[in-house]
Scaffold this motif. Structure first.
Motif, PDB file in Angstrom:
ATOM      1  N   GLY A  84       0.989  -1.399   4.038  1.00 59.62           N
ATOM      2  CA  GLY A  84      -0.457  -1.319   3.848  1.00 59.62           C
ATOM      3  C   GLY A  84      -0.877  -1.813   2.475  1.00 59.62           C
ATOM      4  O   GLY A  84      -1.920  -2.465   2.324  1.00 59.62           O
ATOM      5  N   ILE A  85      -0.075  -1.493   1.461  1.00 62.52           N
ATOM      6  CA  ILE A  85      -0.365  -1.964   0.105  1.00 62.52           C
ATOM      7  C   ILE A  85      -0.400  -3.483   0.072  1.00 62.52           C
ATOM      8  O   ILE A  85      -1.309  -4.099  -0.502  1.00 62.52           O
ATOM      9  CB  ILE A  85       0.686  -1.426  -0.879  1.00 62.52           C
ATOM     10  CG1 ILE A  85       0.509   0.090  -1.075  1.00 62.52           C
ATOM     11  CG2 ILE A  85       0.609  -2.142  -2.224  1.00 62.52           C
ATOM     12  CD1 ILE A  85       1.581   0.732  -1.929  1.00 62.52           C
ATOM     13  N   GLN A  86       0.580  -4.112   0.713  1.00 66.10           N
ATOM     14  CA  GLN A  86       0.646  -5.572   0.717  1.00 66.10           C
ATOM     15  C   GLN A  86      -0.506  -6.198   1.502  1.00 66.10           C
ATOM     16  O   GLN A  86      -1.047  -7.233   1.113  1.00 66.10           O
ATOM     17  CB  GLN A  86       1.983  -6.021   1.295  1.00 66.10           C
ATOM     18  CG  GLN A  86       3.168  -5.629   0.426  1.00 66.10           C
ATOM     19  CD  GLN A  86       4.492  -6.035   1.027  1.00 66.10           C
ATOM     20  OE1 GLN A  86       5.011  -7.103   0.747  1.00 66.10           O
ATOM     21  NE2 GLN A  86       5.051  -5.180   1.868  1.00 66.10           N
ATOM     22  N   MET A  87      -0.900  -5.563   2.593  1.00 64.24           N
ATOM     23  CA  MET A  87      -2.024  -6.083   3.379  1.00 64.24           C
ATOM     24  C   MET A  87      -3.318  -6.068   2.578  1.00 64.24           C
ATOM     25  O   MET A  87      -4.078  -7.041   2.575  1.00 64.24           O
ATOM     26  CB  MET A  87      -2.198  -5.245   4.660  1.00 64.24           C
ATOM     27  CG  MET A  87      -1.095  -5.394   5.670  1.00 64.24           C
ATOM     28  SD  MET A  87      -1.388  -4.299   7.086  1.00 64.24           S
ATOM     29  CE  MET A  87       0.259  -4.245   7.804  1.00 64.24           C
ATOM     30  N   LEU A  88      -3.556  -4.967   1.885  1.00 64.70           N
ATOM     31  CA  LEU A  88      -4.796  -4.864   1.113  1.00 64.70           C
ATOM     32  C   LEU A  88      -4.728  -5.705  -0.157  1.00 64.70           C
ATOM     33  O   LEU A  88      -5.756  -6.173  -0.650  1.00 64.70           O
ATOM     34  CB  LEU A  88      -5.086  -3.400   0.780  1.00 64.70           C
ATOM     35  CG  LEU A  88      -5.520  -2.560   1.997  1.00 64.70           C
ATOM     36  CD1 LEU A  88      -5.653  -1.092   1.617  1.00 64.70           C
ATOM     37  CD2 LEU A  88      -6.834  -3.071   2.561  1.00 64.70           C
ATOM     38  N   ALA A  89      -3.520  -5.922  -0.684  1.00 63.83           N
ATOM     39  CA  ALA A  89      -3.384  -6.810  -1.846  1.00 63.83           C
ATOM     40  C   ALA A  89      -3.843  -8.219  -1.482  1.00 63.83           C
ATOM     41  O   ALA A  89      -4.433  -8.925  -2.309  1.00 63.83           O
ATOM     42  CB  ALA A  89      -1.935  -6.819  -2.322  1.00 63.83           C
ATOM     43  N   LYS A  90      -3.596  -8.637  -0.249  1.00 60.55           N
ATOM     44  CA  LYS A  90      -4.041  -9.953   0.203  1.00 60.55           C
ATOM     45  C   LYS A  90      -5.562 -10.056   0.259  1.00 60.55           C
ATOM     46  O   LYS A  90      -6.117 -11.152   0.219  1.00 60.55           O
ATOM     47  CB  LYS A  90      -3.452 -10.263   1.578  1.00 60.55           C
ATOM     48  CG  LYS A  90      -1.945 -10.489   1.558  1.00 60.55           C
ATOM     49  CD  LYS A  90      -1.420 -10.754   2.955  1.00 60.55           C
ATOM     50  CE  LYS A  90       0.088 -10.974   2.930  1.00 60.55           C
ATOM     51  NZ  LYS A  90       0.635 -11.209   4.294  1.00 60.55           N
ATOM     52  N   LEU A  91      -6.233  -8.896   0.340  1.00 58.53           N
ATOM     53  CA  LEU A  91      -7.700  -8.877   0.357  1.00 58.53           C
ATOM     54  C   LEU A  91      -8.269  -8.725  -1.048  1.00 58.53           C
ATOM     55  O   LEU A  91      -9.477  -8.558  -1.211  1.00 58.53           O
ATOM     56  CB  LEU A  91      -8.209  -7.740   1.244  1.00 58.53           C
ATOM     57  CG  LEU A  91      -7.832  -7.792   2.727  1.00 58.53           C
ATOM     58  CD1 LEU A  91      -8.506  -6.644   3.476  1.00 58.53           C
ATOM     59  CD2 LEU A  91      -8.196  -9.127   3.349  1.00 58.53           C
ATOM     60  N   GLY A  92      -7.407  -8.750  -2.043  1.00 62.18           N
ATOM     61  CA  GLY A  92      -7.883  -8.676  -3.422  1.00 62.18           C
ATOM     62  C   GLY A  92      -7.810  -7.314  -4.045  1.00 62.18           C
ATOM     63  O   GLY A  92      -8.386  -7.084  -5.121  1.00 62.18           O
ATOM     64  N   ALA A  93      -7.097  -6.355  -3.422  1.00 65.46           N
ATOM     65  CA  ALA A  93      -6.978  -5.017  -3.999  1.00 65.46           C
ATOM     66  C   ALA A  93      -6.300  -5.089  -5.366  1.00 65.46           C
ATOM     67  O   ALA A  93      -5.397  -5.895  -5.597  1.00 65.46           O
ATOM     68  CB  ALA A  93      -6.182  -4.107  -3.072  1.00 65.46           C
ATOM     69  N   ASP A  94      -6.742  -4.230  -6.271  1.00 65.92           N
ATOM     70  CA  ASP A  94      -6.185  -4.172  -7.620  1.00 65.92           C
ATOM     71  C   ASP A  94      -4.817  -3.502  -7.572  1.00 65.92           C
ATOM     72  O   ASP A  94      -4.704  -2.320  -7.236  1.00 65.92           O
ATOM     73  CB  ASP A  94      -7.130  -3.393  -8.530  1.00 65.92           C
ATOM     74  CG  ASP A  94      -6.661  -3.348  -9.979  1.00 65.92           C
ATOM     75  OD1 ASP A  94      -5.612  -3.954 -10.285  1.00 65.92           O
ATOM     76  OD2 ASP A  94      -7.358  -2.719 -10.797  1.00 65.92           O
TER      77      ASP A  94
END
Length: 360
Positions: A84-94
């Motif tokens: 989940g961390i990696q998925m949201l990182a692709k959306l620009g998560a800090d």
């Protein structure tokens, strides 16, 4: 007071892996999952990631670890792979808070057999003998072993390992006598159950066989003199000799002016060999640095704007810790429970208000 019912039913999917988030015009529209070898898309506008961090992902751990990976003994949840961390990182998560580990004590680990265990060596590792780092220098008040968080953090700060030293006279004493010291694990668990602490360890009638077992498993070394021992553990000869000489002086004076170790533990001067060194290394219970979130547990981008519909809790959420785990046993569990509750309230409020009103 009438309570509004938001959902008629829920469903728990087991043996189901999240593969990717579905995005349309910058908004989450669903999540692709794999189950029983087949993929499907579950439509949703809201996701809450709660997978317990990424300690089970060797690549991510290596990327964010500040020590050599072989110096980290992982006692964490292998299923926490940070998907989940990696998925949201692709959306620009800090992701700036990633890289904080839940360091916990130190362990004597065989590099050739991770399942190896010896109770005597385990006990000795949990006592405040003389410790030296990779430079051959003493670096801490060794009774830090009575605080698992601080002990774990100082080990990590030394590159993830150190050696504790013993000599033959000390070993001969421990073979036949009880030591009026405290086993750090007994101290911790007795305090949790309100049981008295014995403040006694040993004797260890099989200590020589146990040390030879550790030597055979490549986590302990024996030498006739300090120069030979320094060579075997690859530390500076001059540093090791100076460290031992200084430690002997502190024992004679019964006053640790360097690090403040209790005089009760200033025993066993290193007068002559043979000498032994046992390697202890960093131990982690998991990762505790996650994605940046706000008070509502909304996942934030680097510009501090939320990714609409995305929430993170527990070890997937960052911000509660600085660079290390604090001296508060159980705080990661407490944060997981409470952050999950708060995120649930936020999601309910989002669904009640609608996206436009909620994010205005």
């Amino acid at each position: 007071m009438k309570k509004e019912k938001i959902y008629e039913k829920g469903e728990i999917l087991t043996e189901t892996t999240a593969v990717s988030l579905q995005i349309k015009k910058g908004k989450i529209t669903g999540i692709e999952v794999e189950r029983e070898g087949r993929r499907q898309v579950i439509k949703t506008e809201v996701v809450v990631i709660a997978e317990g961090g990424y300690i089970g992902n060797k690549e991510l751990v290596t990327e964010y670890l500040q020590i050599e990976p072989h110096n980290l003994y992982n006692m964490g949840e292998r299923k926490a792979t940070g998907d989940g961390i990696q998925m949201l990182a692709k959306l620009g998560a800090d992701t700036s808070s990633l890289g904080v580990f839940e360091n916990h004590a130190a362990s004597a680990v065989s590099p050739t057999d991770l399942k190896w265990y010896n109770d005597t060596i385990f006990t000795l590792t949990n006592l405040p003998f003389l410790w030296v780092n990779g430079e051959g220098k003493r670096f801490v008040n060794e009774d830090i072993c009575y605080d698992f968080a601080l002990w774990g953090n100082i080990t990590y700060s030394q590159g993830g390992f150190y050696y504790y030293l013993l000599n033959q006279k000390q070993i001969d004493y421990l073979k036949d006598n009880k030591l009026a010291w405290t086993h750090s694990f007994e101290r911790t668990f007795a305090s949790l159950t309100n049981d008295p602490v014995t403040h006694k360890v040993g004797p260890f009638p099989g200590i020589m066989e146990d040390l030879n077992d550790a030597i055979k498993n490549n986590l302990a070394w024996k030498a006739d003199n300090l120069n030979q021992l320094a060579g075997k553990i690859n530390v500076s000869t001059s540093n090791l000799n100076s460290t031992v000489a200084r430690y002997n002086q502190l024992i004679r004076e019964h006053d640790d002016r360097d690090f403040g170790k209790s005089a009760n533990y200033l025993e066993f001067p290193f007068e002559k060999g043979p000498y032994y060194a046992v390697r202890a290394q960093s131990t982690t219970l998991g990762t505790i640095g996650g994605l940046t979130v706000n008070d509502q547990l909304e996942v934030l981008k680097k510009n501090k704007k939320p990714i609409q519909g995305a929430f993170a809790v527990g070890n997937d959420a960052g911000g509660i810790y600085d660079t290390s785990y604090p001296t508060l046993e159980g705080i990661s569990c407490a944060f997981a429970w409470n952050s999950g509750r708060l995120a649930g309230k936020s999601v309910i409020e989002l669904l009640k208000q609608g996206f436009k009103e909620y994010y205005e």
